[in-house]
Design an enzyme around this catalytic site. Sequence first.
Site, PDB file in Angstrom:
ATOM      1  N   CYS A 130      28.685  43.725  37.227  1.00 48.71           N
ATOM      2  CA  CYS A 130      28.318  44.909  36.436  1.00 48.71           C
ATOM      3  C   CYS A 130      27.537  45.936  37.254  1.00 48.71           C
ATOM      4  CB  CYS A 130      27.530  44.497  35.210  1.00 48.71           C
ATOM      5  SG  CYS A 130      28.352  43.224  34.257  1.00 48.71           S
ATOM      6  N   HIS A 270      23.783  50.266  32.258  1.00 54.58           N
ATOM      7  CA  HIS A 270      24.950  49.400  32.042  1.00 54.58           C
ATOM      8  C   HIS A 270      24.925  48.960  30.582  1.00 54.58           C
ATOM      9  CE1 HIS A 270      27.725  46.191  32.073  1.00 54.58           C
ATOM     10  NE2 HIS A 270      26.828  45.224  32.159  1.00 54.58           N
ATOM     11  N   ASN A 300      30.853  45.427  26.626  1.00 54.96           N
ATOM     12  CA  ASN A 300      30.452  45.365  28.030  1.00 54.96           C
ATOM     13  C   ASN A 300      31.707  45.425  28.901  1.00 54.96           C
ATOM     14  OD1 ASN A 300      29.717  44.541  30.598  1.00 54.96           O
ATOM     15  ND2 ASN A 300      28.343  42.908  29.910  1.00 54.96           N
TER      16      ASN A 300
END
Length: 343
Positions: A130, A270, A300
Amino acid sequence: MTTDTSHHSGSGHTAKIQGGVGIVAVGSYVPEKILTNHDLEKMVETSDEWITTRTGIKERRIAAPDQTTSDIAVIAAQRALEKAKMTAAEIELIIVATITGDVLFPATACYVQQKLGAKHAFAFDISAACTGFIYALSIAKRFIITGMVKNALVIGAEELSRFTDWTDRNTCVIFGDGAGAVILKPVPDGKGILTEYLGSDGSAADLIFIPAGGAKTPISAEQLEQRQQFIKMKGNEVFKFAVLAMGKSIKHALADAQIHSDQVSLMIPHQANIRIIQSSAERFNIPMEKVYVNIDKYGNTSAASIPIALDEAVQSGRIKENDIIVLVAFGAGLTWGSCVIRW
Ligand code: UT7
């Protein structure tokens, strides 16, 4: 270990000589298919209420069966190129941040190069989960500062749905697919990417990982039966780490840029969990109206989450020239990082 060779505004040796490097265009793409929390209620024992309150996610996008990670990366890249008024042939460097590439090798960036027709570029992937987009920005910036290339296409693209165990409620409610791309070019000194802060801690590598399919444990009938080809995650431990890592990343990037949190126009974190985002913002007294959130729509999307959010923020007029933007992420590895940009 942390890395910050760019150092503070003004004192950066390379920055002084060569000027800055900034994002001159952004593009993104999310697949058409929407999977809602209510859809998931029919697949695993969960509820819209649980997912919404624990994560902030309402729905996520799922790539079509014939749509690869490079396909969605290319659409995002074309949108960015159009805004930059550039042709693919002008691109000199392509970096794709992904952990869900088309194949184990070669790099997804090479497929992107081929599909775009970016024949004058060199292309490679980076794997930092990520945090991948921030790592990739930092790498591309240095190729431009040293004069090796005049521009770079940096993409975060993921198809996490392909590696998700749709029988595991601990993970399947979280992830989604998507892609975001930016074009980097030299910009006047004092603008663009001011500072970056990158870190990693390999001692926690097994908190989020895919056990099988690599050289350590090749795919076998036994591995498939045990569903080891899918993402495994110790969510709670990752959560605790995330809150600390996000805080540390924001603190260092702001300090290096000599920027106070009051001066931040927009923070783009994020999109992992709304609770992680809220607690990071709170720690720095950054009000939520200065924090970009779209986790409700996409879940996500790992390395794609920041460039997708950045594109939406630019398109909706939330970023103006000279605004101070903070990008911050954490992810598998474990990895973390942030950067401060003067737009
Ligand atoms: O980009 C980096 C990738 N990873 C992350 O960002 C993950 C970070 N972690 C998180 O976001 C959170 O830890 C989760 C959303 C994954 C989980 O939330 P949590 O508040 O940490 O829940 P938990 O794992 O502590 O589980 C609480 C309860 C458990 O039940 P018991 O043991 O209390 O009876 C779980 O079994 O919730 C249960 N549970 C669920 N219930 C309904 C776990 N997943 C679900 C679910 N639906 N999908």
